[in-house]
Design a protein around this motif. Sequence first.
Motif, PDB file in Angstrom:
ATOM      1  N   ILE A   1       2.118 -10.835   9.960  1.00 21.73           N
ATOM      2  CA  ILE A   1       3.602 -10.295  10.318  1.00 21.73           C
ATOM      3  C   ILE A   1       4.446 -10.440   9.206  1.00 21.73           C
ATOM      4  O   ILE A   1       5.506  -9.799   8.919  1.00 21.73           O
ATOM      5  N   TYR A   2       4.506 -11.757   8.563  1.00 21.22           N
ATOM      6  CA  TYR A   2       5.430 -12.371   7.585  1.00 21.22           C
ATOM      7  C   TYR A   2       5.259 -11.309   6.291  1.00 21.22           C
ATOM      8  O   TYR A   2       6.269 -11.008   5.876  1.00 21.22           O
ATOM      9  N   LEU A   3       3.885 -10.925   5.963  1.00 16.82           N
ATOM     10  CA  LEU A   3       3.953 -10.084   4.838  1.00 16.82           C
ATOM     11  C   LEU A   3       4.586  -8.550   4.978  1.00 16.82           C
ATOM     12  O   LEU A   3       5.228  -7.993   4.056  1.00 16.82           O
ATOM     13  N   VAL A   4       4.595  -8.087   6.385  1.00 17.29           N
ATOM     14  CA  VAL A   4       5.429  -6.967   6.803  1.00 17.29           C
ATOM     15  C   VAL A   4       6.626  -7.041   6.323  1.00 17.29           C
ATOM     16  O   VAL A   4       7.449  -6.172   5.768  1.00 17.29           O
ATOM     17  N   LEU A   5       7.317  -8.000   7.036  1.00 13.48           N
ATOM     18  CA  LEU A   5       8.710  -8.431   6.886  1.00 13.48           C
ATOM     19  C   LEU A   5       9.137  -8.608   5.591  1.00 13.48           C
ATOM     20  O   LEU A   5      10.338  -8.070   5.135  1.00 13.48           O
ATOM     21  N   VAL A   6       8.625  -9.379   4.587  1.00 15.44           N
ATOM     22  CA  VAL A   6       8.730  -9.495   3.430  1.00 15.44           C
ATOM     23  C   VAL A   6       8.657  -8.332   2.401  1.00 15.44           C
ATOM     24  O   VAL A   6       9.706  -7.732   1.703  1.00 15.44           O
ATOM     25  N   PHE A   7       7.672  -7.636   2.870  1.00  9.77           N
ATOM     26  CA  PHE A   7       7.504  -6.109   2.200  1.00  9.77           C
ATOM     27  C   PHE A   7       8.761  -5.191   2.482  1.00  9.77           C
ATOM     28  O   PHE A   7       9.305  -4.464   1.531  1.00  9.77           O
ATOM     29  N   GLN A   8       9.171  -5.228   3.610  1.00 17.89           N
ATOM     30  CA  GLN A   8      10.318  -4.189   4.064  1.00 17.89           C
ATOM     31  C   GLN A   8      11.518  -4.948   3.155  1.00 17.89           C
ATOM     32  O   GLN A   8      12.255  -4.121   2.652  1.00 17.89           O
ATOM     33  N   ARG A   9      11.968  -6.058   3.056  1.00 17.96           N
ATOM     34  CA  ARG A   9      12.880  -6.809   2.386  1.00 17.96           C
ATOM     35  C   ARG A   9      12.691  -6.388   0.856  1.00 17.96           C
ATOM     36  O   ARG A   9      13.770  -5.988   0.117  1.00 17.96           O
ATOM     37  N   ALA A  10      11.499  -6.359   0.327  1.00 12.96           N
ATOM     38  CA  ALA A  10      11.295  -6.261  -1.058  1.00 12.96           C
ATOM     39  C   ALA A  10      11.673  -4.792  -1.417  1.00 12.96           C
ATOM     40  O   ALA A  10      12.347  -4.522  -2.260  1.00 12.96           O
ATOM     41  N   VAL A  11      11.248  -3.690  -0.741  1.00 12.50           N
ATOM     42  CA  VAL A  11      11.607  -2.501  -0.762  1.00 12.50           C
ATOM     43  C   VAL A  11      13.164  -2.012  -0.662  1.00 12.50           C
ATOM     44  O   VAL A  11      13.613  -1.493  -1.468  1.00 12.50           O
ATOM     45  N   MET A  12      13.797  -2.882   0.264  1.00  7.86           N
ATOM     46  CA  MET A  12      15.151  -2.681   0.522  1.00  7.86           C
ATOM     47  C   MET A  12      15.911  -3.263  -0.840  1.00  7.86           C
ATOM     48  O   MET A  12      16.849  -2.620  -1.339  1.00  7.86           O
ATOM     49  N   LEU A  13      15.566  -4.317  -1.139  1.00  7.48           N
ATOM     50  CA  LEU A  13      15.840  -4.912  -2.478  1.00  7.48           C
ATOM     51  C   LEU A  13      15.736  -4.053  -3.934  1.00  7.48           C
ATOM     52  O   LEU A  13      16.939  -3.684  -4.489  1.00  7.48           O
ATOM     53  N   MET A  14      14.731  -3.438  -3.852  1.00 13.07           N
ATOM     54  CA  MET A  14      14.299  -2.713  -4.957  1.00 13.07           C
ATOM     55  C   MET A  14      14.959  -1.465  -4.903  1.00 13.07           C
ATOM     56  O   MET A  14      15.625  -0.688  -6.198  1.00 13.07           O
ATOM     57  N   ALA A  15      15.398  -0.849  -3.743  1.00 18.52           N
ATOM     58  CA  ALA A  15      16.108   0.486  -3.312  1.00 18.52           C
ATOM     59  C   ALA A  15      17.663   0.282  -3.944  1.00 18.52           C
ATOM     60  O   ALA A  15      18.157   1.501  -4.018  1.00 18.52           O
ATOM     61  N   THR A  16      18.156  -0.876  -4.003  1.00 17.18           N
ATOM     62  CA  THR A  16      19.457  -0.934  -4.543  1.00 17.18           C
ATOM     63  C   THR A  16      19.821  -0.373  -5.742  1.00 17.18           C
ATOM     64  O   THR A  16      21.091  -0.032  -6.226  1.00 17.18           O
ATOM     65  N   GLY A  17      18.821  -0.583  -6.609  1.00 21.03           N
ATOM     66  CA  GLY A  17      19.089  -0.239  -8.216  1.00 21.03           C
ATOM     67  C   GLY A  17      19.720  -1.211  -8.984  1.00 21.03           C
ATOM     68  O   GLY A  17      19.732  -1.125 -10.118  1.00 21.03           O
ATOM     69  N   VAL A  18      20.149  -2.379  -8.374  1.00 18.18           N
ATOM     70  CA  VAL A  18      20.727  -3.451  -9.057  1.00 18.18           C
ATOM     71  C   VAL A  18      19.690  -4.349  -9.778  1.00 18.18           C
ATOM     72  O   VAL A  18      18.858  -4.695  -8.960  1.00 18.18           O
ATOM     73  N   PRO A  19      19.604  -4.543 -11.027  1.00 17.99           N
ATOM     74  CA  PRO A  19      18.378  -5.249 -11.907  1.00 17.99           C
ATOM     75  C   PRO A  19      18.083  -6.639 -11.263  1.00 17.99           C
ATOM     76  O   PRO A  19      16.959  -6.825 -11.114  1.00 17.99           O
ATOM     77  N   ILE A  20      19.040  -7.479 -10.928  1.00 19.61           N
ATOM     78  CA  ILE A  20      18.777  -8.697 -10.175  1.00 19.61           C
ATOM     79  C   ILE A  20      18.038  -8.505  -8.887  1.00 19.61           C
ATOM     80  O   ILE A  20      16.919  -9.174  -8.485  1.00 19.61           O
ATOM     81  N   ALA A  21      18.379  -7.439  -8.073  1.00 16.28           N
ATOM     82  CA  ALA A  21      17.933  -7.372  -6.753  1.00 16.28           C
ATOM     83  C   ALA A  21      16.239  -6.674  -6.895  1.00 16.28           C
ATOM     84  O   ALA A  21      15.452  -6.985  -6.130  1.00 16.28           O
ATOM     85  N   ILE A  22      16.340  -5.739  -7.895  1.00 17.44           N
ATOM     86  CA  ILE A  22      15.024  -5.361  -8.305  1.00 17.44           C
ATOM     87  C   ILE A  22      14.092  -6.308  -8.518  1.00 17.44           C
ATOM     88  O   ILE A  22      12.762  -6.468  -8.155  1.00 17.44           O
ATOM     89  N   GLY A  23      14.459  -7.220  -9.399  1.00 21.58           N
ATOM     90  CA  GLY A  23      13.578  -8.370  -9.772  1.00 21.58           C
ATOM     91  C   GLY A  23      13.311  -9.361  -8.480  1.00 21.58           C
ATOM     92  O   GLY A  23      12.167  -9.727  -8.390  1.00 21.58           O
ATOM     93  N   MET A  24      14.016  -9.521  -7.936  1.00 18.88           N
ATOM     94  CA  MET A  24      13.831 -10.201  -6.567  1.00 18.88           C
ATOM     95  C   MET A  24      12.955  -9.489  -5.703  1.00 18.88           C
ATOM     96  O   MET A  24      12.124 -10.101  -5.260  1.00 18.88           O
ATOM     97  N   GLY A  25      13.163  -8.255  -5.548  1.00 15.17           N
ATOM     98  CA  GLY A  25      12.093  -7.451  -4.842  1.00 15.17           C
ATOM     99  C   GLY A  25      10.874  -7.523  -5.209  1.00 15.17           C
ATOM    100  O   GLY A  25       9.833  -7.642  -4.550  1.00 15.17           O
ATOM    101  N   VAL A  26      10.594  -7.435  -6.373  1.00 14.31           N
ATOM    102  CA  VAL A  26       9.410  -7.813  -7.150  1.00 14.31           C
ATOM    103  C   VAL A  26       8.787  -8.738  -6.969  1.00 14.31           C
ATOM    104  O   VAL A  26       7.582  -9.027  -6.565  1.00 14.31           O
ATOM    105  N   ALA A  27       9.642  -9.982  -7.168  1.00 19.32           N
ATOM    106  CA  ALA A  27       9.088 -11.427  -6.506  1.00 19.32           C
ATOM    107  C   ALA A  27       8.501 -11.391  -5.217  1.00 19.32           C
ATOM    108  O   ALA A  27       7.466 -12.060  -4.805  1.00 19.32           O
TER     109      ALA A  27
END
Length: 151
Positions: free
Chosen positions: A16-42
Amino acid sequence: MKNRIAAIVMAAILAIYLVLVFQRAVMLMATGVPIAIGMGVALLVLPLIAAWAIGRELLFGARTEKLVKLLDAEGGLPVENLPHRASGRPLRDAADEDFPRYKAEVESEPQSWRAWFRLGLAYDASGDRRRARSALHESIRLFRADERTQH
């Protein structure tokens, strides 16, 4: 059985945790902001490492349980006659007295998965979890090698 249920519950919570974190990661990477993309990858990498580690632990537990069943069926499990604390753990001094017997068995039969497994149980009873896991890993390795040569 209680440990197996606890492991399954923890694995389900992790899923369950992995699914929720995966959703947040995709949302962060979709912003296009370099720091958010880095956080999404992490956020993608760290849970994957955690899932891998949990998977290894579950596999270790399943393999160990298989060897316990085999040894029990053969009558090869050590007899549990050590005095225990209120917590259920064996008294370390009593466990330490039994230890040389299991170490000598491994020294005389270094290719025996059974001897290594009993040594792992002796280490665990003595409170040395690191060496217990190492001996159990060696036992599993030897058992798997035996299986490959028999087939």
